[in-house]
Design an enzyme around this catalytic site. Structure first.
Site, PDB file in Angstrom:
ATOM      1  N   GLU A 317      -5.170 -11.345  -7.042  1.00  0.00           N
ATOM      2  CA  GLU A 317      -6.864 -10.830  -7.152  1.00  0.00           C
ATOM      3  C   GLU A 317      -7.874 -11.152  -6.055  1.00  0.00           C
ATOM      4  OE1 GLU A 317      -7.560 -10.350 -11.118  1.00  0.00           O
ATOM      5  OE2 GLU A 317      -6.066  -9.673 -11.588  1.00  0.00           O
ATOM      6  N   GLU A 413       0.557  -7.601 -12.853  1.00  0.00           N
ATOM      7  CA  GLU A 413       0.267  -7.649 -14.726  1.00  0.00           C
ATOM      8  C   GLU A 413      -0.339  -6.372 -15.060  1.00  0.00           C
ATOM      9  OE1 GLU A 413      -3.880 -10.412 -15.140  1.00  0.00           O
ATOM     10  OE2 GLU A 413      -3.074 -12.013 -13.320  1.00  0.00           O
TER      11      GLU A 413
END
Length: 473
Positions: A317, A413
């Site tokens: 991320e 995720e």
């Protein structure tokens, strides 16, 4: 995590699945002001729009514009959006026939321009395309539908580390062999995996672990992790191991209320400057980065020596910049990733790692990408609204296209688990999903009936359906 069927024999050769596609039809343009408006209005204040006006008023949750389009044949189509974004960068959601596809990234523009919203599956005949307020505050002019080739999933079972261990090669071969046919189930947290077993009767195929508490700046505060021991046990019991690293900054933690030491992987909780450290290899900061890498390498060696291949997902991320490794932009982040790759692969001989890069499907994705020679698998982290079981097919196809179909694409995720039937219908063949801990045991997010459906579905591979990776002696 963000802030806010089959058993398959390892193939000697892999033939990439090729999906059908719609191709050759002329592009069609549909004016936004002719759509069904919910909380939005037709405006004409900003010149340069097409048609009779544009749609404004995306400022409250649920505000939307829905346009009915018609195509001759089922397949993938590219959506081009005419827009203006005079209030800065924005993101808003794209739905097809009521199902979420992806978030459209609108770069700032004082005048009307266009952006590709990526590839989406459309059925033959009429379809509804909705732009729904997520961030809001932009102007919608039109959408254009273009027929498009479906990117070929042309992945070879080859790892970027030429000295990869036999265990890593075997695992990669297996992942490639199921790509486009099945999806591996995954769950973050060992106790959460047991919850899945107790609830559905099945263990997930993958368990997600974290090197977080092995970070030296956390060990200094007394953390005593057992993630490596749990991962070795999981592997010996027949499961696949994935690790990420919420890397606590090496130093300069604020450690004040709201920015405590244990939040030290967040940009807001540290003043550590990764760009400065990497540009000054003589500095203490750089040496502390090496110290931290070496500390994690020692834990990965324990896994290597136990014969455990690891789906290794570092610096995840980064594009969000809420973690310190992404705070200084793509160049510093890529430099850190390559330093880690070199240190782990060439210095520490960690040949058991399969390198996973979590990204987004934004136009800037390749700016952050370390490069094909450093990444085995790409993926996205997607958190949808409660009980929104969309397969996020638009995001899947966008990632396949961005990376040329050369990399496996995973849902690295997720909060809400995608519906397997919808995955099949829209051909969103994520190689695995990894539900973040705490989402699987909250029925307001994932209903128990949904969990049972997912983990007993023919598309989804669970731990008991995996081949034997460890040879019996």
């Amino acid at each position: 995590m963000r802030k806010k069927i089959l058993k398959v024999i390892f193939p000697l050769l892999f033939l990439a699945p090729i999906f059908t596609f719609a191709y050759g039809a002329s592009p069609k343009i549909y004016q936004a002001e002719d759509g069904v408006l919910n909380g939005t209005v037709v405006a004409k204040n900003l010149p340069g729009y097409q048609g009779k006006g544009y749609v404004d008023g995306f400022d409250k949750d649920g505000d939307s514009c829905t346009i009915t389009v018609e195509v001759e044949s089922e397949g993938l189509y590219e959506i081009i959006v005419g827009y203006a974004a005079p209030f800065g960068y924005k993101e808003n959601s794209l739905y097809v026939n009521g199902v979420f596809q992806s978030n459209i990234k609108f770069n700032p523009s004082q005048t009307f321009t266009t952006v590709s919203a990526g590839l989406v599956p459309l059925k033959a005949g009429k379809n509804t395309i909705s732009i729904v307020k997520s961030w809001g505050w932009f102007y919608l002019d039109f959408i254009e539908i273009r027929s498009s080739e479906t990117p070929t999933l042309n992945v070879e079972p080859k790892l970027v580390n030429p000295n990869a261990s036999p265990e890593a090669k075997k695992l990669m071969n297996y992942l490639v062999s199921i790509y486009g046919k099945n999806t591996l189930s995954g769950q973050a947290g060992i106790m959460d995996c047991y919850f899945i077993k107790d609830t559905t009767g099945k263990f997930p195929a993958l368990c997600g672990f974290d090197m977080m508490d092995y970070s030296p700046s956390r060990v200094e505060y007394g953390t005593k992790p057992y993630e490596v021991e749990n991962a070795i046990k999981w592997w010996k019991e027949g499961g696949i191991v994935q690790f990420q690293w919420h890397w606590n900054a090496p130093k300069d933690l604020y450690n004040v209320p709201g920015k405590e030491w244990w939040r030290g992987f967040y940009t807001e909780a540290t003043s550590f400057d990764v760009e400065y450290a990497l540009n000054h290899p003589e500095s203490e900061d750089y040496k502390l980065i090496i110290r931290d890498l070496d500390a994690i390498a020692e834990q990965l060696k324990r896994l290597r020596d136990a014969g455990v291949p690891v789906l290794w997902r570092p610096l995840h991320e980064a594009e969000g910049k809420w973690f310190w490794w992404g705070a200084k932009g793509p160049e510093a982040c890529k430099k850190l990733y390559k330093l880690m790759f070199d240190r782990f692969t060439n210095y520490h001989k960690l040949n058991n790692l399969i390198w996973v890069w979590t990204t987004t499907d934004s136009p800037d994705a390749l700016k952050w990408y370390p490069g094909d020679e450093y990444v085995d698998i790409v993926g996205a982290d997607i958190y949808l609204d409660n009980r929104n079981y969309s397969p996020s097919a638009g995001t899947f196809y966008n990632l396949v296209k961005i990376f040329g179909g050369k990399k496996l694409v995973a849902l690295t995720e997720n909060g809400i688990i995608p519906d397997p039937d919808a995955m099949i219908q829209q051909k969103a063949y994520w190689v695995w999903f990894m539900t973040w801990n705490g989402f699987e045991n909250d029925p307001s997010k994932n209903e128990v009936s949904h969990l049972k459906k997912v983990f007993n579905h023919s598309l989804i591979i669970t731990r008991d359906e995996l081949p034997k990776f460890i040879e019996e002696k």
